[in-house]
Design an enzyme around this catalytic site. Structure first.
Site, PDB file in Angstrom:
ATOM      1  N   LEU A  50       5.275   5.335   1.839  1.00  0.00           N
ATOM      2  CA  LEU A  50       3.691   5.049   1.915  1.00  0.00           C
ATOM      3  C   LEU A  50       4.346   3.864   2.354  1.00  0.00           C
ATOM      4  CD1 LEU A  50       1.421   5.494   1.307  1.00  0.00           C
ATOM      5  CD2 LEU A  50       1.358   5.702  -1.517  1.00  0.00           C
ATOM      6  N   HIS A  51       4.432   3.045   3.820  1.00  0.00           N
ATOM      7  CA  HIS A  51       4.408   2.478   4.063  1.00  0.00           C
ATOM      8  C   HIS A  51       3.555   0.691   4.085  1.00  0.00           C
ATOM      9  CE1 HIS A  51       7.309   4.251   6.799  1.00  0.00           C
ATOM     10  NE2 HIS A  51       6.425   4.831   6.948  1.00  0.00           N
ATOM     11  N   ASP A  52       2.790   0.830   4.776  1.00  0.00           N
ATOM     12  CA  ASP A  52       1.596  -0.680   4.213  1.00  0.00           C
ATOM     13  C   ASP A  52       1.435  -0.741   2.969  1.00  0.00           C
ATOM     14  OD1 ASP A  52       2.146  -0.402   6.712  1.00  0.00           O
ATOM     15  OD2 ASP A  52      -0.040   0.826   7.020  1.00  0.00           O
TER      16      ASP A  52
END
Ligand code: BDR
Ligand code: CA
Length: 313
Positions: A242-244
């Site tokens: 869940l990068h951002d």
């Protein structure tokens, strides 16, 4: 605590969408002055539609959403439908948002906002290719000193690359813009793959979000169910990174993260390593530090924060 004024610069993208939801759910800490969209995961017409859709899912239709650049500064656009699906937000039932797109261009909004607000009071949160910020800094160098901080998702060092063997997607798509940002002298915090690959959407974490039993909870869980399939297959991991949302979580609870102040430069020439972020993690050069490069997070604390905040929407 006064809420920190931010501009979210984004290319939604399921993980961008969760970042936007997290920000809109946290008005005590975060004041979203506007959301500027950029071409990245999918073309601009989709990223701006998706951003508006997310604001409506969050029941925040008064949020200002702008369209910025439809292409990188110097290169043709590279997209990532293979990760995010044709719409960029595949997973939930999508709809046509009713809230308007602002008529002002997103890059103009960034420039005008930084000029209008007190110097040092606006933080930029780029979650996609850095084309909008790069153009703003090129066209209006006077705004650079007025930025409080840039907290961005992009780059990689130990994890190397996800779109090529050497480069992370956001930096690869517009390496010239990333170069402008990294050389700007603005305080920068980077969330590279090194940390985002530790923020995995495991089945119990998605189940906790679905158990919110709300529109936002279902929409988010449907997005994450779709989003994780690609990385599970690719990395054999427990879930998708869940990068951002790491960018927004850092604003709310910075103690969840740790990193080092180091020098980071971008490769803009080589075909083989285009967009690589050369991060001097071990301090083997005397190049001056220009970024706080985050390497680790408390993943349980991160997902707890997201789940609790989504419950507020
Ligand atoms: C980044 O690229 C996009 O696909 C994601 O939204 C994230 O911003 C990860 O490399
Ligand atoms: Ca993104």
């Amino acid at each position: 605590m006064t809420a920190r004024k931010i501009i979210i610069d984004t290319d939604p993208g399921q993980d961008d969408a969760v970042a936007i939801l997290l920000a809109l759910a946290s008005p005590q800490e975060i004041d979203v002055l506007g959301i500027t969209c950029v071409a990245g995961n999918v073309p601009l017409s989709r990223t701006e539609t998706n951003a508006r859709m997310i604001c409506e899912v969050a029941a925040r239709p008064q949020t200002k959403v702008f369209a910025g650049r439809s292409s990188p500064l110097q290169r043709p656009l590279v997209t990532a439908e293979h990760v995010h699906g044709k719409t960029g937000l595949d997973g939930p039932d999508l709809f046509e948002p009713a809230m308007p797109l602002q008529s002002q261009n997103g890059v103009d909004f960034i420039i005008e906002t930084l000029r209008a607000e007190p110097a040092g009071s606006v933080t930029l949160c780029p979650l996609g290719p850095l084309s909008n910020i790069g153009e703003a800094f090129q066209r209006a160098p006077d705004i650079i000193d007025r930025v409080q901080e840039i907290i961005l998702m992009g780059g990689a060092y130990f994890e190397v690359g996800n779109i090529t063997p050497a480069a992370e997607f956001n930096i690869y798509v517009d390496p010239e813009a990333a170069d402008i940002v990294l050389k700007s002298g603005t305080p920068i915090t980077m969330m590279p793959l090194d940390v985002t690959h530790k923020a995995l959407t495991t089945p119990p974490r998605i189940a906790a979000i679905r158990a919110l039993n709300s529109r936002v909870g279902d929409f988010t869980a449907d997005m994450l169910d779709f989003f994780e399939r690609f990385d599970i297959e690719k990395y054999g991991s427990e879930g998708g990174p869940l990068h951002d949302p790491c960018v927004i979580a850092y604003l709310i609870q910075p103690e969840l993260f740790s990193g080092r102040h180091i020098n980071v430069e971008v490769e803009t020439q080589s075909d083989l390593t285009l967009g690589m972020t050369v991060a001097d993690w071990w301090g083997v050069t005397d190049r001056p530090a220009n970024a706080l490069f985050i390497g680790d997070l408390d993943a349980d604390g991160f997902f707890d924060l997201i789940t609790k905040r989504l419950a507020r929407l």
